[in-house]
Design a protein around this motif. Structure first.
Motif, mmCIF file in Angstrom:
data_model
loop_
_atom_site.group_PDB
_atom_site.id
_atom_site.type_symbol
_atom_site.label_atom_id
_atom_site.label_comp_id
_atom_site.label_asym_id
_atom_site.label_seq_id
_atom_site.Cartn_x
_atom_site.Cartn_y
_atom_site.Cartn_z
ATOM 1 N N PHE A 25 8.594 84.846 74.584
ATOM 2 C CA PHE A 25 9.947 85.708 74.496
ATOM 3 C C PHE A 25 9.687 86.685 73.344
ATOM 4 C CE2 PHE A 25 10.718 81.411 75.501
ATOM 5 C CZ PHE A 25 11.288 81.402 76.817
ATOM 6 N N ALA A 26 10.278 88.075 73.526
ATOM 7 C CA ALA A 26 10.211 88.960 72.607
ATOM 8 C C ALA A 26 11.192 88.996 71.872
ATOM 9 C CB ALA A 26 10.308 90.353 73.441
ATOM 10 N N LEU A 27 11.096 89.464 70.464
ATOM 11 C CA LEU A 27 11.993 89.659 69.544
ATOM 12 C C LEU A 27 13.004 90.786 69.332
ATOM 13 C CD1 LEU A 27 9.900 88.349 66.428
ATOM 14 C CD2 LEU A 27 11.222 86.818 68.278
ATOM 15 N N THR A 28 14.263 90.841 68.888
ATOM 16 C CA THR A 28 14.837 92.146 68.888
ATOM 17 C C THR A 28 14.399 92.798 67.498
ATOM 18 O OG1 THR A 28 16.511 91.033 67.429
ATOM 19 C CG2 THR A 28 16.989 90.751 69.641
ATOM 20 N N THR A 29 14.707 93.949 67.302
ATOM 21 C CA THR A 29 14.469 94.837 66.324
ATOM 22 C C THR A 29 14.943 93.939 64.838
ATOM 23 O OG1 THR A 29 14.585 96.867 67.424
ATOM 24 C CG2 THR A 29 14.559 97.117 65.021
ATOM 25 N N GLU A 30 16.204 93.494 64.892
ATOM 26 C CA GLU A 30 16.641 92.909 63.828
ATOM 27 C C GLU A 30 15.794 91.687 63.288
ATOM 28 O OE1 GLU A 30 18.360 92.068 60.429
ATOM 29 O OE2 GLU A 30 18.790 93.627 61.508
ATOM 30 N N GLN A 31 15.438 90.794 64.498
ATOM 31 C CA GLN A 31 14.526 89.754 64.057
ATOM 32 C C GLN A 31 13.097 90.106 63.782
ATOM 33 O OE1 GLN A 31 14.822 88.189 68.155
ATOM 34 N NE2 GLN A 31 16.638 86.837 67.629
ATOM 35 N N THR A 32 12.539 91.200 64.323
ATOM 36 C CA THR A 32 11.096 91.845 63.990
ATOM 37 C C THR A 32 11.621 91.906 62.155
ATOM 38 O OG1 THR A 32 10.756 92.505 66.119
ATOM 39 C CG2 THR A 32 9.448 93.413 64.105
ATOM 40 N N LYS A 33 12.596 92.671 61.912
ATOM 41 C CA LYS A 33 12.511 92.872 60.519
ATOM 42 C C LYS A 33 12.702 91.621 59.714
ATOM 43 C CE LYS A 33 14.856 97.316 61.153
ATOM 44 N NZ LYS A 33 16.164 98.361 61.237
ATOM 45 N N GLN A 34 13.378 90.609 60.190
ATOM 46 C CA GLN A 34 13.612 89.349 59.334
ATOM 47 C C GLN A 34 12.041 88.771 59.250
ATOM 48 O OE1 GLN A 34 17.140 87.899 61.503
ATOM 49 N NE2 GLN A 34 16.727 86.281 59.882
ATOM 50 N N ILE A 35 11.207 88.723 60.265
ATOM 51 C CA ILE A 35 9.810 88.540 59.924
ATOM 52 C C ILE A 35 9.063 89.287 59.259
ATOM 53 C CG2 ILE A 35 7.725 88.040 61.511
ATOM 54 C CD1 ILE A 35 9.940 85.776 62.102
ATOM 55 N N GLU A 36 9.168 90.394 59.320
ATOM 56 C CA GLU A 36 8.370 91.437 58.374
ATOM 57 C C GLU A 36 8.722 91.249 56.970
ATOM 58 O OE1 GLU A 36 9.494 95.132 60.001
ATOM 59 O OE2 GLU A 36 7.893 95.428 61.266
ATOM 60 N N ALA A 37 10.007 90.837 56.725
ATOM 61 C CA ALA A 37 10.514 90.555 55.188
ATOM 62 C C ALA A 37 9.673 89.247 54.735
ATOM 63 C CB ALA A 37 11.863 90.106 55.200
ATOM 64 N N ILE A 38 9.456 88.272 55.839
ATOM 65 C CA ILE A 38 8.616 87.002 55.390
ATOM 66 C C ILE A 38 7.232 87.450 55.153
ATOM 67 C CG2 ILE A 38 8.002 84.678 56.212
ATOM 68 C CD1 ILE A 38 10.668 84.765 57.943
ATOM 69 N N GLN A 39 6.637 88.103 55.935
ATOM 70 C CA GLN A 39 5.588 88.539 56.154
ATOM 71 C C GLN A 39 4.870 89.307 54.730
ATOM 72 O OE1 GLN A 39 5.142 90.731 59.927
ATOM 73 N NE2 GLN A 39 3.536 89.103 60.356
ATOM 74 N N SER A 40 6.073 90.075 54.229
ATOM 75 C CA SER A 40 5.490 90.840 52.895
ATOM 76 C C SER A 40 5.436 89.944 51.813
ATOM 77 C CB SER A 40 6.828 91.624 52.606
ATOM 78 O OG SER A 40 8.149 91.134 52.279
ATOM 79 N N GLN A 41 5.952 88.746 51.817
ATOM 80 C CA GLN A 41 5.553 87.732 50.734
ATOM 81 C C GLN A 41 4.429 86.679 50.758
ATOM 82 O OE1 GLN A 41 9.416 85.300 49.818
ATOM 83 N NE2 GLN A 41 10.414 86.731 51.598
ATOM 84 N N LEU A 42 3.701 87.027 51.972
ATOM 85 C CA LEU A 42 2.495 86.234 52.350
ATOM 86 C C LEU A 42 1.434 86.599 51.319
ATOM 87 C CD1 LEU A 42 2.703 85.765 56.113
ATOM 88 C CD2 LEU A 42 3.613 83.880 54.203
ATOM 89 N N PRO A 43 0.387 85.761 50.903
ATOM 90 C CA PRO A 43 -0.855 86.053 50.298
ATOM 91 C C PRO A 43 -1.589 87.260 50.875
ATOM 92 C CG PRO A 43 -0.710 83.821 50.372
ATOM 93 C CD PRO A 43 0.214 84.412 51.493
ATOM 94 N N GLU A 44 -2.367 88.011 50.242
ATOM 95 C CA GLU A 44 -2.831 89.271 50.653
ATOM 96 C C GLU A 44 -4.168 88.879 51.454
ATOM 97 O OE1 GLU A 44 -3.867 92.252 47.703
ATOM 98 O OE2 GLU A 44 -1.600 92.152 47.019
ATOM 99 N N ASN A 45 -4.608 87.689 51.431
ATOM 100 C CA ASN A 45 -5.946 87.181 51.964
ATOM 101 C C ASN A 45 -5.759 86.571 53.340
ATOM 102 O OD1 ASN A 45 -4.689 84.760 51.151
ATOM 103 N ND2 ASN A 45 -6.444 83.709 50.649
ATOM 104 N N VAL A 46 -4.512 86.872 53.913
ATOM 105 C CA VAL A 46 -4.229 86.529 55.223
ATOM 106 C C VAL A 46 -4.171 87.774 56.229
ATOM 107 C CG1 VAL A 46 -3.102 84.162 54.791
ATOM 108 C CG2 VAL A 46 -1.838 86.306 54.887
ATOM 109 N N ARG A 47 -4.457 87.583 57.350
ATOM 110 C CA ARG A 47 -4.245 88.680 58.134
ATOM 111 C C ARG A 47 -2.849 88.722 59.191
ATOM 112 N NH1 ARG A 47 -8.157 89.654 63.244
ATOM 113 N NH2 ARG A 47 -7.325 87.447 63.615
ATOM 114 N N LEU A 48 -2.017 89.587 58.821
ATOM 115 C CA LEU A 48 -0.576 89.569 59.326
ATOM 116 C C LEU A 48 -0.741 90.137 60.818
ATOM 117 C CD1 LEU A 48 1.602 91.262 56.483
ATOM 118 C CD2 LEU A 48 0.812 88.884 56.797
ATOM 119 N N VAL A 49 0.165 89.293 61.522
ATOM 120 C CA VAL A 49 0.362 89.810 62.977
ATOM 121 C C VAL A 49 1.135 90.875 63.074
ATOM 122 C CG1 VAL A 49 1.371 89.065 64.972
ATOM 123 C CG2 VAL A 49 0.216 87.211 63.670
ATOM 124 N N PRO A 50 0.577 92.096 63.517
ATOM 125 C CA PRO A 50 1.107 93.444 63.705
ATOM 126 C C PRO A 50 2.680 93.306 64.186
ATOM 127 C CG PRO A 50 -0.772 93.531 64.581
ATOM 128 C CD PRO A 50 -0.453 92.232 64.459
#
Length: 186
Positions: A25-50
């Motif tokens: 299931f694809a995400l909406t633009t708003e849901q993607t932004k929510q996920i990006e906000a979570i990803q921005s808090q993750l450690p630098e040594n992980v590879r984020l999903v684009p």
């Protein structure tokens, strides 16, 4: 049937006879932004999903020939695809695949029905079947060696309108997930 017919040649392995596919299931633009906000808090040594690859997987099928993809599409055409709601409210670390994900519980009977039917189709077509009970999640990062704490986020509620058959292949800029076929949820 409308899916992209092409040959993927990566790492000197040609897969003209098949594609690596999964349902999700694809995400909406708003849901993607929510996920990006979570990803921005993750450690630098992980590879984020684009951002363009963020999705909630329903069923991973592995490699399928073009003929099997046709049969898969026909079987999913006939499958009941009702609307559902799922709340993803926990950041988890899965050791074996080394991922961090936002996960929830598959408590909606409609989601459980779609997940079970997908596994039945996989078995019928001799495709990969999950050895685990369905666990709705969105992968946030890969190469995560440990759990993380202190992440500030709001639970994500998904109520998708469509189910997609995705292909997964290594493109020139990393893994790509083009949609091969879509179905409206009813």
């Amino acid at each position: 049937m409308w899916y992209r017919l092409m040959t993927n040649c990566t790492r000197n392995i040609c897969t003209a006879a098949g594609k690596r596919v999964f349902l999700g299931f694809a995400l909406t633009t708003e849901q993607t932004k929510q996920i990006e906000a979570i990803q921005s808090q993750l450690p630098e040594n992980v590879r984020l999903v684009p951002s363009q690859n963020l999705h909630m997987t329903l069923a991973f099928f592995g490699y399928a020939s073009n003929e099997t993809i046709d049969a898969l599409i026909n079987n999913i055409d006939a499958m009941s695809k009702p609307h559902f709601t799922v709340h993803l409210d926990c950041i988890a670390h899965w050791k074996k695949p080394k991922i961090l994900c936002l996960k929830g519980t598959a408590s909606d009977p409609n989601l459980l029905s779609i997940a079970n039917d997908s596994q039945t189709i996989a078995q019928k077509l001799k495709l990969h079947q999950s050895e685990y009970h369905y666990n709705p999640h969105i992968t946030l990062s890969r190469k995560a060696k440990e759990a993380v704490d202190g992440i500030c986020y709001t639970a994500l509620t998904l109520q998708p309108n469509a189910l997609h058959l995705f292909e997964s292949f290594a493109g020139k800029d990393g893994v790509e997930y083009p949609i091969l076929h879509s179905w409206h949820l009813t």
